[in-house]
Write a protein that holds these residues in place. Structure first.
Motif, PDB file in Angstrom:
ATOM      1  N   ILE A 180       0.842  -1.205   0.000  1.00 55.13           N
ATOM      2  CA  ILE A 180       0.000   0.000   0.000  1.00 55.13           C
ATOM      3  C   ILE A 180       0.872   1.248   0.000  1.00 55.13           C
ATOM      4  CG2 ILE A 180      -1.623   1.365   1.371  1.00 55.13           C
ATOM      5  CD1 ILE A 180      -2.924  -1.334   2.190  1.00 55.13           C
ATOM      6  N   ASP A 181       1.914   1.259   0.830  1.00 54.02           N
ATOM      7  CA  ASP A 181       2.829   2.400   0.872  1.00 54.02           C
ATOM      8  C   ASP A 181       3.498   2.628  -0.483  1.00 54.02           C
ATOM      9  OD1 ASP A 181       2.249   2.855   3.536  1.00 54.02           O
ATOM     10  OD2 ASP A 181       4.049   1.832   4.285  1.00 54.02           O
ATOM     11  N   GLU A 182       3.836   1.550  -1.179  1.00 51.81           N
ATOM     12  CA  GLU A 182       4.490   1.661  -2.479  1.00 51.81           C
ATOM     13  C   GLU A 182       3.559   2.230  -3.549  1.00 51.81           C
ATOM     14  OE1 GLU A 182       5.802  -2.311  -3.193  1.00 51.81           O
ATOM     15  OE2 GLU A 182       7.474  -2.154  -1.787  1.00 51.81           O
ATOM     16  N   GLN A 183       2.253   2.136  -3.338  1.00 47.96           N
ATOM     17  CA  GLN A 183       1.290   2.629  -4.320  1.00 47.96           C
ATOM     18  C   GLN A 183       1.081   4.131  -4.218  1.00 47.96           C
ATOM     19  OE1 GLN A 183       0.593   0.214  -6.520  1.00 47.96           O
ATOM     20  NE2 GLN A 183       1.855  -0.881  -5.037  1.00 47.96           N
ATOM     21  N   GLU A 184       1.555   4.712  -3.147  1.00 44.95           N
ATOM     22  CA  GLU A 184       1.377   6.145  -2.916  1.00 44.95           C
ATOM     23  C   GLU A 184       2.138   6.948  -3.962  1.00 44.95           C
ATOM     24  OE1 GLU A 184       2.717   8.924   0.670  1.00 44.95           O
ATOM     25  OE2 GLU A 184       1.430   7.256   1.250  1.00 44.95           O
ATOM     26  N   GLU A 185       1.487   7.944  -4.517  1.00 46.17           N
ATOM     27  CA  GLU A 185       2.112   8.786  -5.513  1.00 46.17           C
ATOM     28  C   GLU A 185       2.527  10.096  -4.877  1.00 46.17           C
ATOM     29  OE1 GLU A 185      -0.088   9.428  -9.070  1.00 46.17           O
ATOM     30  OE2 GLU A 185      -0.772   7.367  -9.157  1.00 46.17           O
ATOM     31  N   ASP A 186       3.646  10.621  -5.315  1.00 47.70           N
ATOM     32  CA  ASP A 186       4.089  11.916  -4.857  1.00 47.70           C
ATOM     33  C   ASP A 186       3.530  12.956  -5.818  1.00 47.70           C
ATOM     34  OD1 ASP A 186       5.388  13.984  -3.544  1.00 47.70           O
ATOM     35  OD2 ASP A 186       7.281  13.628  -4.578  1.00 47.70           O
ATOM     36  N   VAL A 187       2.482  13.610  -5.391  1.00 49.67           N
ATOM     37  CA  VAL A 187       1.813  14.580  -6.252  1.00 49.67           C
ATOM     38  C   VAL A 187       2.093  15.984  -5.710  1.00 49.67           C
ATOM     39  CG1 VAL A 187      -0.379  15.373  -7.179  1.00 49.67           C
ATOM     40  CG2 VAL A 187      -0.012  12.932  -6.781  1.00 49.67           C
ATOM     41  N   ASN A 188       2.803  16.766  -6.484  1.00 42.50           N
ATOM     42  CA  ASN A 188       3.102  18.156  -6.107  1.00 42.50           C
ATOM     43  C   ASN A 188       2.319  19.069  -7.024  1.00 42.50           C
ATOM     44  OD1 ASN A 188       5.041  17.547  -4.077  1.00 42.50           O
ATOM     45  ND2 ASN A 188       6.477  17.030  -5.710  1.00 42.50           N
ATOM     46  N   TRP A 189       1.246  19.613  -6.529  1.00 40.82           N
ATOM     47  CA  TRP A 189       0.395  20.475  -7.349  1.00 40.82           C
ATOM     48  C   TRP A 189       0.836  21.878  -7.225  1.00 40.82           C
ATOM     49  CZ3 TRP A 189      -3.216  18.444 -10.590  1.00 40.82           C
ATOM     50  CH2 TRP A 189      -3.480  17.087 -10.433  1.00 40.82           C
TER      51      TRP A 189
END
Length: 54
Positions: free
Chosen positions: A45-54
């Motif tokens: 689950i942690d690996e599925q997290e995306e780093d989204v910088n808006w």
């Protein structure tokens, strides 16, 4: 399947992920049932997290 309920996905989706090797690591028991260690599921689950910088 409890994992499917937790992830809110259909069982079919889970098995498609397994076929494509995109799902969490599973342990297949001699009777054919699958088990997933909590630590493996949490890591996946942690690996599925995306780093989204808006």
């Amino acid at each position: 399947m409890e994992v499917c309920d937790e992830l809110r996905v259909a069982r079919r989706t889970f098995y498609e992920w397994r076929m494509k090797r995109r799902g969490p690591k599973c342990i297949k028991l001699p009777n054919g049932e699958l088990r997933i260690r909590r630590s493996d599921l949490d890591r996946w689950i942690d690996e599925q997290e995306e780093d989204v910088n808006w």
